[in-house]
Design a protein around this motif. Structure first.
Motif, PDB file in Angstrom:
ATOM      1  N   PRO A 126     -40.599  -2.881   4.652  1.00  0.00           N
ATOM      2  CA  PRO A 126     -40.045  -1.973   3.647  1.00  0.00           C
ATOM      3  C   PRO A 126     -39.003  -1.030   4.251  1.00  0.00           C
ATOM      4  O   PRO A 126     -38.894  -0.904   5.463  1.00  0.00           O
ATOM      5  N   PHE A 127     -38.273  -0.368   3.380  1.00  0.00           N
ATOM      6  CA  PHE A 127     -37.278   0.614   3.811  1.00  0.00           C
ATOM      7  C   PHE A 127     -37.226   1.728   2.778  1.00  0.00           C
ATOM      8  O   PHE A 127     -37.141   1.470   1.579  1.00  0.00           O
ATOM      9  N   GLN A 128     -37.301   2.961   3.253  1.00  0.00           N
ATOM     10  CA  GLN A 128     -37.189   4.110   2.357  1.00  0.00           C
ATOM     11  C   GLN A 128     -36.210   5.125   2.941  1.00  0.00           C
ATOM     12  O   GLN A 128     -36.119   5.305   4.148  1.00  0.00           O
ATOM     13  N   TYR A 129     -35.469   5.773   2.049  1.00  0.00           N
ATOM     14  CA  TYR A 129     -34.486   6.766   2.469  1.00  0.00           C
ATOM     15  C   TYR A 129     -34.878   8.182   2.037  1.00  0.00           C
ATOM     16  O   TYR A 129     -34.104   9.127   2.182  1.00  0.00           O
ATOM     17  N   PHE A 130     -36.080   8.343   1.529  1.00  0.00           N
ATOM     18  CA  PHE A 130     -36.467   9.634   0.967  1.00  0.00           C
ATOM     19  C   PHE A 130     -36.728  10.685   2.047  1.00  0.00           C
ATOM     20  O   PHE A 130     -36.532  11.879   1.806  1.00  0.00           O
ATOM     21  N   GLY A 131     -37.171  10.255   3.217  1.00  0.00           N
ATOM     22  CA  GLY A 131     -37.317  11.199   4.309  1.00  0.00           C
ATOM     23  C   GLY A 131     -35.972  11.764   4.737  1.00  0.00           C
ATOM     24  O   GLY A 131     -35.826  12.974   4.986  1.00  0.00           O
ATOM     25  N   GLY A 181     -32.348   1.807 -15.916  1.00  0.00           N
ATOM     26  CA  GLY A 181     -31.448   2.182 -14.848  1.00  0.00           C
ATOM     27  C   GLY A 181     -32.191   2.829 -13.697  1.00  0.00           C
ATOM     28  O   GLY A 181     -33.304   3.334 -13.849  1.00  0.00           O
ATOM     29  N   ILE A 182     -31.534   2.849 -12.538  1.00  0.00           N
ATOM     30  CA  ILE A 182     -32.136   3.417 -11.339  1.00  0.00           C
ATOM     31  C   ILE A 182     -32.419   4.905 -11.519  1.00  0.00           C
ATOM     32  O   ILE A 182     -33.332   5.457 -10.897  1.00  0.00           O
ATOM     33  N   ILE A 183     -31.713   5.562 -12.428  1.00  0.00           N
ATOM     34  CA  ILE A 183     -31.924   6.988 -12.654  1.00  0.00           C
ATOM     35  C   ILE A 183     -33.284   7.251 -13.273  1.00  0.00           C
ATOM     36  O   ILE A 183     -33.903   8.301 -13.045  1.00  0.00           O
ATOM     37  N   PHE A 184     -33.822   6.305 -14.053  1.00  0.00           N
ATOM     38  CA  PHE A 184     -35.059   6.551 -14.780  1.00  0.00           C
ATOM     39  C   PHE A 184     -36.308   6.396 -13.924  1.00  0.00           C
ATOM     40  O   PHE A 184     -37.382   6.836 -14.325  1.00  0.00           O
ATOM     41  N   SER A 185     -36.191   5.776 -12.770  1.00  0.00           N
ATOM     42  CA  SER A 185     -37.313   5.776 -11.828  1.00  0.00           C
ATOM     43  C   SER A 185     -37.178   6.937 -10.851  1.00  0.00           C
ATOM     44  O   SER A 185     -37.984   7.079  -9.940  1.00  0.00           O
ATOM     45  N   ASP A 186     -36.152   7.772 -11.067  1.00  0.00           N
ATOM     46  CA  ASP A 186     -35.910   8.951 -10.234  1.00  0.00           C
ATOM     47  C   ASP A 186     -35.782   8.558  -8.763  1.00  0.00           C
ATOM     48  O   ASP A 186     -36.330   9.232  -7.884  1.00  0.00           O
ATOM     49  N   SER A 187     -35.038   7.483  -8.528  1.00  0.00           N
ATOM     50  CA  SER A 187     -34.921   6.925  -7.181  1.00  0.00           C
ATOM     51  C   SER A 187     -33.688   7.395  -6.438  1.00  0.00           C
ATOM     52  O   SER A 187     -33.307   6.794  -5.448  1.00  0.00           O
ATOM     53  N   LEU A 203     -40.679   2.421  -5.713  1.00  0.00           N
ATOM     54  CA  LEU A 203     -40.686   1.113  -6.372  1.00  0.00           C
ATOM     55  C   LEU A 203     -39.371   0.861  -7.113  1.00  0.00           C
ATOM     56  O   LEU A 203     -38.876  -0.271  -7.146  1.00  0.00           O
ATOM     57  N   GLY A 204     -38.822   1.919  -7.722  1.00  0.00           N
ATOM     58  CA  GLY A 204     -37.524   1.759  -8.381  1.00  0.00           C
ATOM     59  C   GLY A 204     -36.466   1.282  -7.398  1.00  0.00           C
ATOM     60  O   GLY A 204     -35.685   0.381  -7.699  1.00  0.00           O
ATOM     61  N   TRP A 205     -36.436   1.878  -6.212  1.00  0.00           N
ATOM     62  CA  TRP A 205     -35.496   1.463  -5.179  1.00  0.00           C
ATOM     63  C   TRP A 205     -35.809   0.059  -4.685  1.00  0.00           C
ATOM     64  O   TRP A 205     -34.902  -0.752  -4.473  1.00  0.00           O
ATOM     65  N   ALA A 206     -37.098  -0.261  -4.507  1.00  0.00           N
ATOM     66  CA  ALA A 206     -37.484  -1.579  -3.995  1.00  0.00           C
ATOM     67  C   ALA A 206     -37.021  -2.696  -4.928  1.00  0.00           C
ATOM     68  O   ALA A 206     -36.552  -3.746  -4.469  1.00  0.00           O
ATOM     69  N   PHE A 238     -22.944  -4.395 -13.750  1.00  0.00           N
ATOM     70  CA  PHE A 238     -22.001  -3.362 -14.171  1.00  0.00           C
ATOM     71  C   PHE A 238     -22.442  -2.848 -15.530  1.00  0.00           C
ATOM     72  O   PHE A 238     -22.511  -3.631 -16.479  1.00  0.00           O
ATOM     73  N   PRO A 239     -22.808  -1.589 -15.630  1.00  0.00           N
ATOM     74  CA  PRO A 239     -22.792  -0.538 -14.614  1.00  0.00           C
ATOM     75  C   PRO A 239     -23.691  -0.875 -13.410  1.00  0.00           C
ATOM     76  O   PRO A 239     -24.700  -1.568 -13.554  1.00  0.00           O
ATOM     77  N   ILE A 240     -23.333  -0.345 -12.263  1.00  0.00           N
ATOM     78  CA  ILE A 240     -24.038  -0.731 -11.051  1.00  0.00           C
ATOM     79  C   ILE A 240     -25.441  -0.154 -10.977  1.00  0.00           C
ATOM     80  O   ILE A 240     -26.255  -0.624 -10.184  1.00  0.00           O
ATOM     81  N   GLY A 241     -25.749   0.832 -11.809  1.00  0.00           N
ATOM     82  CA  GLY A 241     -27.065   1.455 -11.755  1.00  0.00           C
ATOM     83  C   GLY A 241     -28.137   0.750 -12.565  1.00  0.00           C
ATOM     84  O   GLY A 241     -29.285   1.213 -12.600  1.00  0.00           O
ATOM     85  N   LEU A 242     -27.821  -0.358 -13.203  1.00  0.00           N
ATOM     86  CA  LEU A 242     -28.840  -1.080 -13.963  1.00  0.00           C
ATOM     87  C   LEU A 242     -29.885  -1.675 -13.016  1.00  0.00           C
ATOM     88  O   LEU A 242     -29.561  -2.128 -11.926  1.00  0.00           O
ATOM     89  N   ASN A 243     -31.134  -1.663 -13.458  1.00  0.00           N
ATOM     90  CA  ASN A 243     -32.243  -2.165 -12.655  1.00  0.00           C
ATOM     91  C   ASN A 243     -33.043  -3.149 -13.505  1.00  0.00           C
ATOM     92  O   ASN A 243     -34.160  -2.858 -13.934  1.00  0.00           O
ATOM     93  N   PRO A 244     -32.491  -4.327 -13.781  1.00  0.00           N
ATOM     94  CA  PRO A 244     -33.067  -5.222 -14.794  1.00  0.00           C
ATOM     95  C   PRO A 244     -34.454  -5.742 -14.460  1.00  0.00           C
ATOM     96  O   PRO A 244     -35.219  -6.093 -15.361  1.00  0.00           O
ATOM     97  N   SER A 245     -34.812  -5.810 -13.191  1.00  0.00           N
ATOM     98  CA  SER A 245     -36.126  -6.340 -12.817  1.00  0.00           C
ATOM     99  C   SER A 245     -37.227  -5.296 -12.883  1.00  0.00           C
ATOM    100  O   SER A 245     -38.405  -5.620 -12.752  1.00  0.00           O
ATOM    101  N   TYR A 246     -36.863  -4.055 -13.075  1.00  0.00           N
ATOM    102  CA  TYR A 246     -37.836  -2.970 -13.048  1.00  0.00           C
ATOM    103  C   TYR A 246     -38.291  -2.631 -14.460  1.00  0.00           C
ATOM    104  O   TYR A 246     -37.485  -2.251 -15.303  1.00  0.00           O
TER     105      TYR A 246
END
Length: 263
Positions: A100-105, A76-82, A49-52, A61-69
């Protein structure tokens, strides 16, 4: 060219062992980027979900901010462990990727392959016997701490990062050490803070050992420390480590998952 052709089968062997281990333990379905069924519960759902949310958010900027989450508290994207490393890699192509798209595999496959590769390299510092290296590589692919993390905390499957740090620290004739350690530390910072703490300590120990063994001058050691500390700080900033202040952070698990030194 003859030497390269002779060594090629040996270099491919650990990669093959890693791929076989992945298919035995994880299986091929996780490699389907549109298969999110295996990410439907617990922490893996949070990772996805963090990635989605991140892929749909505008660039910041910083690029890792995830304001909608998050509710009332973007982070940040780091806090959803994505896995910010892969999130940064795939976000520029978000409009082209299916939903959907996932890169975890793909990440787990990478973990197995690189775990095998660095296990092969570390053991190779102590033995050139192919059988010893192959058995040791297989052993390190089935270590319980790595396998126990993979179903729940996907980024923490990256134990190859620790093996890579052991390889750099144990290598007696490491060339371009600043470049090698810098690349590893930057990668680790964009994967998980737990690995960053471990690898950073190994790097500092290796840096101190280089100084006390007269392999590095004090000036050279200080330059490396300041340069790589700055690099890691920049990567952490971009991954969103500092997007949540102390008033927004909680530590509900503190004291629950403790281990003593003997453990």
């Amino acid at each position: 060219m003859k030497d390269f052709a002779r060594r090629l089968p040996l270099n491919l062997l650990p990669l093959l062992i890693g791929v076989v281990a992945f298919f035995l333990i994880i299986g091929p379905r996780a490699l389907n980027p549109q298969n999110i069924a295996w990410l439907g519960n617990g922490d893996p759902a949070t990772h996805y979900l963090g990635w989605a949310f991140f892929r749909q958010s505008p660039w910041t900027f910083p690029i890792g901010l995830n304001p909608s989450y998050g509710m009332e508290l973007g982070n940040g994207i780091i806090f959803s462990d994505s896995n910010p490393l892969l999130a940064f890699l795939f976000k520029p192509f978000a409009a082209l990727l299916p939903t959907p798209f996932q890169y975890f595999g793909l990440w787990l496959l990478t973990c197995f392959v690189l775990q095998a590769w660095f296990a092969w390299k570390v053991v190779g510092l102590m033995s050139s016997h192919v059988g010893v290296r192959a058995v040791s590589t297989a052993l390190l692919l089935f270590v319980p701490p790595m396998l126990m993390r993979m179903p729940f905390h996907l980024s923490l499957g990256g134990h190859f990062l620790l093996l890579a740090s052991f390889y750099l620290a144990l290598h007696q004739q490491l060339r371009r050490r600043r470049l090698a350690w810098g690349a590893l530390l930057a990668t680790v910072a964009l994967v998980h803070a737990y690995f960053l703490a471990m690898v950073a300590l190994i790097w500092i120990a290796d840096l101190a050992a280089g100084y006390f063994k007269k392999k590095l001058t004090l000036r050279s050691a200080l330059i490396e420390f300041l340069a790589l500390f700055s690099l890691v700080s920049f990567c952490c900033w971009q991954a969103g480590y500092f997007s949540v202040g102390t008033e927004g952070a909680i530590s509900g698990g503190f004291g629950i998952y403790g281990m003593n030194l003997l453990s």
